[in-house]
Design an enzyme around this catalytic site. Structure first.
Site, PDB file in Angstrom:
ATOM      1  N   SER A   1       0.812  -1.217   0.000  1.00 17.67           N
ATOM      2  CA  SER A   1       0.000   0.000   0.000  1.00 17.67           C
ATOM      3  C   SER A   1       0.842   1.261   0.000  1.00 17.67           C
ATOM      4  CB  SER A   1      -0.969  -0.052   1.188  1.00 17.67           C
ATOM      5  OG  SER A   1      -1.922   0.971   1.134  1.00 17.67           O
TER       6      SER A   1
ATOM      7  N   ASP B   1      -2.600   6.286  -3.533  1.00 19.70           N
ATOM      8  CA  ASP B   1      -1.442   5.694  -2.869  1.00 19.70           C
ATOM      9  C   ASP B   1      -0.934   4.533  -3.718  1.00 19.70           C
ATOM     10  OD1 ASP B   1      -3.583   3.994  -2.359  1.00 19.70           O
ATOM     11  OD2 ASP B   1      -2.888   3.438  -0.366  1.00 19.70           O
TER      12      ASP B   1
ATOM     13  N   ASP C   1      -1.129   1.279  -3.855  1.00 19.20           N
ATOM     14  CA  ASP C   1      -2.005   0.236  -4.390  1.00 19.20           C
ATOM     15  C   ASP C   1      -3.366   0.781  -4.796  1.00 19.20           C
ATOM     16  OD1 ASP C   1      -3.011   0.658  -1.812  1.00 19.20           O
ATOM     17  OD2 ASP C   1      -3.514  -1.449  -1.505  1.00 19.20           O
TER      18      ASP C   1
ATOM     19  N   ASP D   1      -5.911   2.058  -3.288  1.00 19.93           N
ATOM     20  CA  ASP D   1      -7.166   1.867  -2.554  1.00 19.93           C
ATOM     21  C   ASP D   1      -7.568   3.144  -1.829  1.00 19.93           C
ATOM     22  OD1 ASP D   1      -5.304   1.809  -0.484  1.00 19.93           O
ATOM     23  OD2 ASP D   1      -6.081  -0.028   0.441  1.00 19.93           O
TER      24      ASP D   1
END
Length: 449
Positions: free
Chosen positions: A101, A241, A243, A245
């Site tokens: 992440s 960010d 990843d 999400d």
């Protein structure tokens, strides 16, 4: 948190804490547990972000999955929420994403989704942990034609882009939008989807090299996006960010628009359209008190959970709510996806801007963000959960809360990993709340240190 799984999968420094051996074991145990209900060869989709270690861990994970007799379906570089969606879209038995992440590039992580695209419940994670750490179940070692195989889906990005575009019904023509892709999983899909919807797009941080993910960019470092918006006279900017999400925004005047404000804007629009069950948004205890005040003024209800998107999701599913999330920009819209989806949220936000004829600055002005001060009180580890039982600490907190007259609050919580009690105070006057937070932290240290 479990012995391997934290609040968001298994994470650590790649090749040191998160080794190929562990990835192999997670692949094998995860495939065995998650594919039990499969009537044929279990199928597991795998996506990853742009970290250099992703290839290494992917190969080890695939080996584990195939050794359990399952088919590993490689999606390539896609976002975490894309894996959740594509698990359902391809009727797979499970999904796995290799990502850490918003963490630095040397970290990586492995997170599983079930066949519906939801993060695993604690009980399933504990079973996988027990198989790996305690040898609690003997796993099969299929041979011959029962060994799993590897396939690739070349069109995974296109399928996800098509899904994203179908969540809006508005052209973005006439809008100039800056996108910060954090050199992460959204570096291809985000520019494409916004351009295909008609926006004039200015893109930054979309040249990943394996090590520059999240480096001074994306939703954790918004300065470059702000400068880009102002320099290019954009209507707004959006930062993801690593990843993808999460998403945070910048308006045309350079003001930051956090997750609370984004949820407020989307929540009011859903309420207007009678699409917000019980007019309720699920947030965490860290949401700004300005959100509470705005919600009361506009007929919204905020229900609060512990910090962590998994707790937000659990509360939403239990009560039938459609919208929830965190200040960080991790926002869940269950009418569309089963986890936080930065690109989806960004599209919904931009659609509201376009349809309303208002600027993002005007829409975000409905909520005033109150100053927030965080202080740590260092205490004995065995005492960090005992502050709730101390009548003097409780009295100090009540005294402060009463002094705010509904325009401030005090939140105390233990650190999950350190011998600390975290003190957070919000209020109108930054200097006043800073002083009070310092005093309260020192008092807690004297009592529990």
């Amino acid at each position: 948190m479990g012995r391997l799984f934290g609040t968001d999968g298994v994470r650590g420094i790649a090749n040191s804490e998160l080794t190929c051996e562990l990835a192999y074991k997670l692949g094998k145990a995860g495939a065995y547990v998650l594919a039990e209900e499969s009537k044929g060869t279990p199928r597991i989709v795998i996506g990853k972000d742009t970290r250099r270690s992703g290839d290494m861990l992917e190969k080890a994970l695939i080996a584990g999955i195939c050794s359990a007799g399952a088919e590993a379906i490689c999606l390539g570089v896609v976002s975490t929420p894309a894996v959740a969606y594509l698990t359902r879209h391809y009727n797979a038995d499970a999904g796995v994403v290799i990502s850490a992440s918003h963490n630095p590039a040397e970290f990586n992580g492995i997170k599983f989704f079930d066949r519906q695209g939801y993060k695993l419940p604690d009980s399933v994670e504990e079973r996988i942990e027990s198989i790996i750490l305690d040898n609690s179940e003997e796993l099969p070692n299929p041979t011959g034609c029962a060994v799993g195989r590897v396939t690739e889906i070349k069109g995974a990005k296109e399928d996800y882009i098509s899904y994203l575009k179908n969540t809006v019904n508005t052209s973005f023509e006439g809008l100039k939008i800056a996108l910060d892709c954090a050199n992460g999983a959204a570096y291809e899909t985000a520019p494409r989807v916004f351009r295909e919807l008609g926006a004039d797009v200015v893109v930054i941080n979309n040249t990943p090299d394996g090590m520059n993910i999240n480096v001074n960019c994306g939703s954790t470092h918004m300065e470059m996006l702000r400068e880009t918006v102002l320099a290019n006279k954009c209507d707004l900017g959006l930062a993801f960010d690593g990843d993808a999400d999460r998403v945070l925004a910048v308006d045309s005047e350079g003001n930051y628009v956090d997750g609370d404000k984004i949820m407020g804007i989307i929540g009011l629009e859903l309420k207007r359209r009678n699409k917000l069950p019980q007019n309720t948004i699920v947030v965490t205890v860290m949401s700004n008190i300005g959100f509470d005040i705005m919600a009361k003024e506009h007929g919204l209800v905020l229900e609060k959970t512990k910090v962590g998107d998994r707790y937000v999701l659990e509360h939403m599913l239990k009560n039938g709510y459609a919208l929830g999330g965190e200040q960080s920009g991790h926002i869940i819209m269950l009418d569309y996806n089963t986890t936080g989806d930065g690109q989806l949220t960004a599209l919904q936000l931009v659609q509201i801007v376009k349809n309303s004829g208002k600027s993002l600055a005007e829409l975000a002005s409905i909520m005033k963000v109150y100053p927030q001060v965080l202080k740590n009180a260092r205490v004995k580890n065995e005492n960090k959960n005992r502050f709730m039982d101390d009548p003097e600490i409780a009295a100090k907190c009540r005294e402060l809360e009463n002094a705010f007259h509904g325009e401030g609050r005090v939140l105390i919580r233990p650190s999950g990993t350190e011998p600390l009690v975290r003190v957070m105070i919000e209020g109108r006057d930054y200097d006043y709340i800073s002083k009070k937070a310092e005093e309260l932290a020192e008092f807690i240290e004297r009592k529990l240190g």
